[in-house]
Design a protein around this motif. Structure first.
Motif, PDB file in Angstrom:
ATOM      1  N   GLN A 288       0.851  -1.248   0.060  1.00  0.00           N
ATOM      2  CA  GLN A 288      -0.028  -0.065  -0.139  1.00  0.00           C
ATOM      3  C   GLN A 288       0.869   1.134  -0.009  1.00  0.00           C
ATOM      4  OE1 GLN A 288      -3.119  -0.100  -0.363  1.00  0.00           O
ATOM      5  NE2 GLN A 288      -3.353  -2.240  -0.159  1.00  0.00           N
ATOM      6  N   SER A 289       1.984   1.207   0.692  1.00  0.00           N
ATOM      7  CA  SER A 289       2.964   2.324   0.534  1.00  0.00           C
ATOM      8  C   SER A 289       3.571   2.757  -0.804  1.00  0.00           C
ATOM      9  CB  SER A 289       4.168   2.036   1.691  1.00  0.00           C
ATOM     10  OG  SER A 289       4.921   3.359   1.706  1.00  0.00           O
ATOM     11  N   ARG A 290       3.857   1.526  -1.495  1.00  0.00           N
ATOM     12  CA  ARG A 290       4.357   1.770  -2.789  1.00  0.00           C
ATOM     13  C   ARG A 290       3.431   2.297  -3.750  1.00  0.00           C
ATOM     14  NH1 ARG A 290       8.019  -3.471  -4.055  1.00  0.00           N
ATOM     15  NH2 ARG A 290       5.944  -4.314  -4.161  1.00  0.00           N
ATOM     16  N   ILE A 291       2.058   1.901  -3.627  1.00  0.00           N
ATOM     17  CA  ILE A 291       1.034   2.345  -4.423  1.00  0.00           C
ATOM     18  C   ILE A 291       0.835   3.611  -4.063  1.00  0.00           C
ATOM     19  CG2 ILE A 291      -1.429   2.100  -4.738  1.00  0.00           C
ATOM     20  CD1 ILE A 291      -1.524  -0.718  -4.040  1.00  0.00           C
ATOM     21  N   ALA A 292       0.662   4.104  -2.828  1.00  0.00           N
ATOM     22  CA  ALA A 292       0.638   5.594  -2.339  1.00  0.00           C
ATOM     23  C   ALA A 292       1.766   6.456  -3.035  1.00  0.00           C
ATOM     24  CB  ALA A 292       0.433   5.866  -1.133  1.00  0.00           C
ATOM     25  N   ILE A 293       2.933   6.229  -3.079  1.00  0.00           N
ATOM     26  CA  ILE A 293       3.935   6.946  -3.333  1.00  0.00           C
ATOM     27  C   ILE A 293       4.088   6.957  -5.066  1.00  0.00           C
ATOM     28  CG2 ILE A 293       6.651   7.169  -3.539  1.00  0.00           C
ATOM     29  CD1 ILE A 293       6.717   5.891  -0.633  1.00  0.00           C
ATOM     30  N   GLY A 294       3.792   5.769  -5.617  1.00  0.00           N
ATOM     31  CA  GLY A 294       3.913   5.629  -6.935  1.00  0.00           C
ATOM     32  C   GLY A 294       2.723   6.619  -7.503  1.00  0.00           C
ATOM     33  N   SER A 295       1.297   6.514  -6.862  1.00  0.00           N
ATOM     34  CA  SER A 295       0.356   7.323  -7.438  1.00  0.00           C
ATOM     35  C   SER A 295       0.520   8.730  -7.460  1.00  0.00           C
ATOM     36  CB  SER A 295      -1.080   6.858  -6.623  1.00  0.00           C
ATOM     37  OG  SER A 295      -0.928   7.400  -5.523  1.00  0.00           O
ATOM     38  N   GLY A 296       1.631   9.341  -6.534  1.00  0.00           N
ATOM     39  CA  GLY A 296       1.531  10.841  -6.525  1.00  0.00           C
ATOM     40  C   GLY A 296       2.567  11.181  -7.777  1.00  0.00           C
ATOM     41  N   HIS A 312      -7.396   5.519   4.540  1.00  0.00           N
ATOM     42  CA  HIS A 312      -6.372   4.960   5.410  1.00  0.00           C
ATOM     43  C   HIS A 312      -6.295   3.438   4.962  1.00  0.00           C
ATOM     44  CE1 HIS A 312      -6.993   7.863   8.407  1.00  0.00           C
ATOM     45  NE2 HIS A 312      -8.257   8.275   7.972  1.00  0.00           N
ATOM     46  N   PHE A 313      -5.821   3.223   3.809  1.00  0.00           N
ATOM     47  CA  PHE A 313      -5.285   1.986   3.503  1.00  0.00           C
ATOM     48  C   PHE A 313      -3.970   1.498   4.095  1.00  0.00           C
ATOM     49  CE2 PHE A 313      -8.135   2.770  -0.322  1.00  0.00           C
ATOM     50  CZ  PHE A 313      -8.735   1.444  -0.311  1.00  0.00           C
ATOM     51  N   ILE A 314      -3.360   2.599   4.443  1.00  0.00           N
ATOM     52  CA  ILE A 314      -1.956   2.348   5.215  1.00  0.00           C
ATOM     53  C   ILE A 314      -2.027   2.397   6.576  1.00  0.00           C
ATOM     54  CG2 ILE A 314       0.570   2.967   5.172  1.00  0.00           C
ATOM     55  CD1 ILE A 314      -0.059   4.220   2.412  1.00  0.00           C
ATOM     56  N   THR A 319       2.483   7.954  12.066  1.00  0.00           N
ATOM     57  CA  THR A 319       3.767   7.793  12.383  1.00  0.00           C
ATOM     58  C   THR A 319       4.833   7.131  11.395  1.00  0.00           C
ATOM     59  OG1 THR A 319       3.186   5.537  13.107  1.00  0.00           O
ATOM     60  CG2 THR A 319       2.871   7.345  14.777  1.00  0.00           C
ATOM     61  N   ASP A 320       4.907   5.742  11.256  1.00  0.00           N
ATOM     62  CA  ASP A 320       6.280   5.335  10.849  1.00  0.00           C
ATOM     63  C   ASP A 320       6.237   5.462   8.915  1.00  0.00           C
ATOM     64  OD1 ASP A 320       6.954   4.407  13.216  1.00  0.00           O
ATOM     65  OD2 ASP A 320       6.198   2.421  12.981  1.00  0.00           O
ATOM     66  N   PHE A 321       4.669   5.421   8.843  1.00  0.00           N
ATOM     67  CA  PHE A 321       4.688   5.666   7.106  1.00  0.00           C
ATOM     68  C   PHE A 321       4.130   6.903   6.749  1.00  0.00           C
ATOM     69  CE2 PHE A 321       5.015   1.167   7.584  1.00  0.00           C
ATOM     70  CZ  PHE A 321       5.435   0.727   6.454  1.00  0.00           C
ATOM     71  N   ILE A 322       4.454   8.199   7.413  1.00  0.00           N
ATOM     72  CA  ILE A 322       4.232   9.501   7.079  1.00  0.00           C
ATOM     73  C   ILE A 322       4.842   9.845   5.923  1.00  0.00           C
ATOM     74  CG2 ILE A 322       6.085  10.549   7.922  1.00  0.00           C
ATOM     75  CD1 ILE A 322       2.697  12.029   8.060  1.00  0.00           C
ATOM     76  N   PHE A 323       5.835   9.452   5.266  1.00  0.00           N
ATOM     77  CA  PHE A 323       6.660   9.353   3.938  1.00  0.00           C
ATOM     78  C   PHE A 323       5.688   9.000   2.771  1.00  0.00           C
ATOM     79  CE2 PHE A 323       9.697   9.030   0.717  1.00  0.00           C
ATOM     80  CZ  PHE A 323      10.268  10.205   0.646  1.00  0.00           C
ATOM     81  N   SER A 324       4.771   7.987   3.134  1.00  0.00           N
ATOM     82  CA  SER A 324       4.165   7.489   1.966  1.00  0.00           C
ATOM     83  C   SER A 324       2.699   8.658   1.889  1.00  0.00           C
ATOM     84  CB  SER A 324       3.281   6.221   2.447  1.00  0.00           C
ATOM     85  OG  SER A 324       2.464   6.460   3.576  1.00  0.00           O
TER      86      SER A 324
END
Length: 426
Positions: A288-296, A312-314, A319-324
């Motif tokens: 889900q994190s890779r999908i989010a970053i890629g879709s940006g 809220h898929f991630i 906290t830990d995944f704020i970069f996504s």
């Protein structure tokens, strides 16, 4: 009345801070404000925590930082053993009095405020190592071993909580400070070589396309190389055989430990290589994190417009995944700007370390640098699938009160190094 507008009066008020590194002040504060904006974006539809607390802790941290910038950092040399003792007592106390969450016992509650002793232990370790290394450095093998022995106690207490992420940060801190203290690079290679043996040996051994003899050939080659480094860098000849044996043993122990791990523990360590193997379990965060970053893409979907973020898929996105969330809503440009800011912070820390008036101040700056660099690399790496999920927050951006205060206290000490350095302009 006119005295209120006297520029010399106001200059006198700021005189104690005139030698502060204002870039090192402004950049982390800007990151913290930005972090609050992104945390709020992740919680528009389903609030998880009070996002404004991020800014509140930032304000408290800034006050502490400015106070510490006026204090003489050299006084910590006389207090380093007390700081070290308090650090270890708190780590023991959390095992007895603390409470557990998500499989680890890491928090102590005092007056309704929950804090993590392991976060403040990072700073305690930096102060202790700086005090130990400032006079002799690490060019002497016994000084280096003493620093490792001092690190081993809090490291073990954190590791058994269990808190793998923070224990790895401890390793990065001690390696960085030993290197800056003129430790022989060969010693540092030998120090991490058993871990490399365990990882490489198991990587080949568990690969179905790699024969077992190849795993042993790689392990023996690596152990032989470490023996040569021991022969060239250590004063005792018996360490040649010792380095070889330790690396062979490291590979074997790594294999045995792997066999006794539960399946979910194995998946947590290797799923970042192939998260699709368990898309609804251990690999869910990474996918889900890779999908989010890629879709940006380049410019992002816009603040509050990210589908992965707003729906809220991630998990743990504040906290830990704020970069996504940054990657999805602000795109590649936003991610690069955040990393440039971290690069500038690290650059200022290196400059201050080089221009400090003594080794103690220089080592403090390098310890803080090692802590920040490692956390940034691992946090961003795990959100894009280049590192396993370890629970390390992104400094000043992720939500976390103990981590935020630790980062600002660390900067306060470094600003003190800047304030009381020799009058150098750079």
């Amino acid at each position: 009345m006119l005295d209120l507008f006297n520029p010399f009066r106001w200059k006198a008020r700021f005189l104690p801070w005139q030698e502060m590194d204002w870039w090192l002040f402004a950049l982390p504060v800007g990151l913290s404000v930005f972090g609050g904006v992104m945390i709020r974006s992740t919680e528009l539809n389903t609030p998880v925590t009070d996002w404004w607390q991020h800014w509140l802790i930032t304000g408290i941290g800034v006050v502490i930082m400015l106070f510490l910038a006026r204090c003489r950092y050299e006084n910590l040399i006389d207090w380093h053993w007390y700081i070290y003792g308090v650090t270890n007592v708190l780590l023991i106390a959390v095992m007895i009095l603390g409470y557990s969450a998500k499989g680890a016992q890491r928090w102590i509650s005092i007056g309704g405020f929950n804090f993590q002793p392991s976060e403040f232990a990072k700073l305690g370790l930096i102060i202790t190592l700086a005090a130990l290394l400032h006079s002799e450095g690490a060019s002497n093998i016994f000084s280096a071993l003493r620093a490792l022995a001092v690190t081993a106690v809090p490291w073990l207490l954190v590791f058994i909580q269990p808190d793998l992420g923070t224990s790895l940060v401890f390793g990065a801190i001690v390696l960085g400070m030993l290197y800056w203290g003129n430790a022989n690079p060969g010693w540092l290679i030998l120090l991490v070589s058993p871990v490399v043996s365990a990882v490489v040996f198991n990587a080949f051994l568990l690969n179905p396309y790699s024969p077992e003899w190849m795993a042993w050939a790689v392990l023996i080659t690596w152990a032989t190389l470490m023996s040569l480094i021991a022969w060239r860098t250590l004063p005792w000849r018996w360490t040649i055989a010792g380095a070889f044996a330790i690396n062979i043993l490291g590979g074997e122990i790594g294999h045995l430990l792997w066999e006794i791990l539960k399946e979910y523990q194995k998946n947590r360590l290797i799923l970042f290589l192939n998260p699709e193997k368990d898309p609804l379990g251990g690999g869910y965060h990474l996918i889900q994190s890779r999908i989010a970053i890629g879709s940006g893409q380049v410019w992002g979907r816009g603040l509050h417009n990210g589908t992965q973020t707003q729906l809220h898929f991630i998990p743990e996105q504040h906290t830990d995944f704020i970069f996504s969330a940054i990657g999805e809503e602000l795109g590649f440009v936003g991610c690069i700007l955040v990393m440039v800011v971290f690069w500038l912070i690290c650059l200022r820390l290196i400059i201050l370390a080089e221009n400090a008036k003594d080794n103690f101040g220089s080592l403090l700056a390098i310890g803080v640098l090692a802590m920040i660099v490692f956390q940034v690399i691992v946090n961003i790496g795990m959100t894009i699938g280049l590192a396993p999920v370890t629970g390390i927050p992104l400094p000043w951006v992720s939500y976390g009160r103990s981590a935020m205060l630790t980062n600002f206290i660390s900067l306060g000490l470094v600003e003190s190094v800047s304030t009381y350095r020799q009058r150098l302009r750079f």
